[in-house]
Design a protein around this motif. Structure first.
Motif, PDB file in Angstrom:
ATOM      1  N   THR A  35       0.840  -1.195   0.000  1.00 57.39           N
ATOM      2  CA  THR A  35       0.000   0.000   0.000  1.00 57.39           C
ATOM      3  C   THR A  35       0.877   1.247   0.000  1.00 57.39           C
ATOM      4  O   THR A  35       2.070   1.185   0.288  1.00 57.39           O
ATOM      5  N   ILE A  59      -8.017   2.253   1.281  1.00 60.99           N
ATOM      6  CA  ILE A  59      -8.160   1.317   2.397  1.00 60.99           C
ATOM      7  C   ILE A  59      -8.645   2.023   3.657  1.00 60.99           C
ATOM      8  O   ILE A  59      -9.396   1.468   4.458  1.00 60.99           O
ATOM      9  N   ASP A  94      -4.428   1.287  -2.211  1.00 59.94           N
ATOM     10  CA  ASP A  94      -3.820   0.191  -2.958  1.00 59.94           C
ATOM     11  C   ASP A  94      -3.529   0.703  -4.369  1.00 59.94           C
ATOM     12  O   ASP A  94      -4.463   0.930  -5.144  1.00 59.94           O
ATOM     13  N   ARG A  97      -5.222  -0.650  -7.448  1.00 58.77           N
ATOM     14  CA  ARG A  97      -6.655  -0.403  -7.651  1.00 58.77           C
ATOM     15  C   ARG A  97      -6.970   1.053  -7.961  1.00 58.77           C
ATOM     16  O   ARG A  97      -7.935   1.349  -8.665  1.00 58.77           O
TER      17      ARG A  97
END
Length: 223
Positions: A35, A59, A94, A97
């Protein structure tokens, strides 16, 4: 006698251990493997946290203080001025993503980056906008996003890109305020935190101003 001496020795050691534990609890947690973090200041940190926790690939987000000279500042110290800190949010995401560039493009379109004196109804240095970077790569991405936003808006953007320093998480009651259930007294009367947040956001004119600036490109206005 031996037992008494032993206990007296433990008292200061226990005190130091408790102080160390408190410091660790107040420190920003290290991001999980795989991350990344992005730290931005966009006025009221409740609003920035609420906005970005709704983004797929994010997140979590933590409200806090950064950019100043005072260690472990309190909310009262920051809002009164003099510490140099911004109300900021550290976003953990992330990168597989959602990209840093996408988040920065969303950030610019979720604030009034032309306002040098604060954001919406919140005035003062702690409510100014800013982006914090840790290295040359992050700085380049931020500068590109700023340039793109300025071209799209057609107005001068005053949001600075600053070197990331220590980030201090805000007091526990500020975290996830927008979805809290605690009853609080507001100028609108007693309300649950989530309702109080919505009333504050509307009264502050955040979404109205963002829509005025960015129109349909505003990603969070009205959410």
């Amino acid at each position: 006698m031996t037992r008494t001496v032993h206990l007296d020795f433990l008292k200061p050691a226990l005190l130091f251990a408790l102080i160390a534990l408190a410091t660790l609890l107040r420190a920003a947690p290290a991001p999980a493997a795989g991350t990344e973090t992005l730290t931005v200041a966009g006025g009221c940190f409740w609003c920035v946290e609420s906005d970005f926790e709704s983004v797929s690939g994010v997140i979590g987000a933590v409200s806090g203080y950064t950019g100043g000279k005072t260690s472990n500042p309190t909310y009262d110290q920051v809002t009164k001025g003099g510490t140099g800190h911004y109300e900021a949010v550290q976003i953990t995401f992330d990168p597989a993503r959602v990209s840093r560039e996408t988040l920065l493009n969303m950030f610019f379109r979720s604030v009034d980056p032309t306002d040098v004196g604060g954001q919406f109804c919140d005035r003062g240095s702690s409510y100014r906008t800013a982006i914090f970077v840790s290295n040359a790569g992050e700085k380049a991405i931020a500068e590109k996003a700023k340039s793109n936003a300025q071209n799209a808006l057609g107005q001068r953007i005053v949001t600075p890109i600053l070197q990331q320093g220590a980030f201090y998480p805000a007091e526990a009651y500020h975290q996830d305020y927008y979805k809290g259930t605690k009853l609080v007294l507001t100028r609108f009367g007693p309300k649950r935190q989530a309702s109080a947040y919505k009333a504050y956001r509307k009264a502050c004119g955040r979404d109205a101003r963002v829509k005025q600036l960015w129109g349909s490109d505003a990603p969070f206005a009205g959410s």
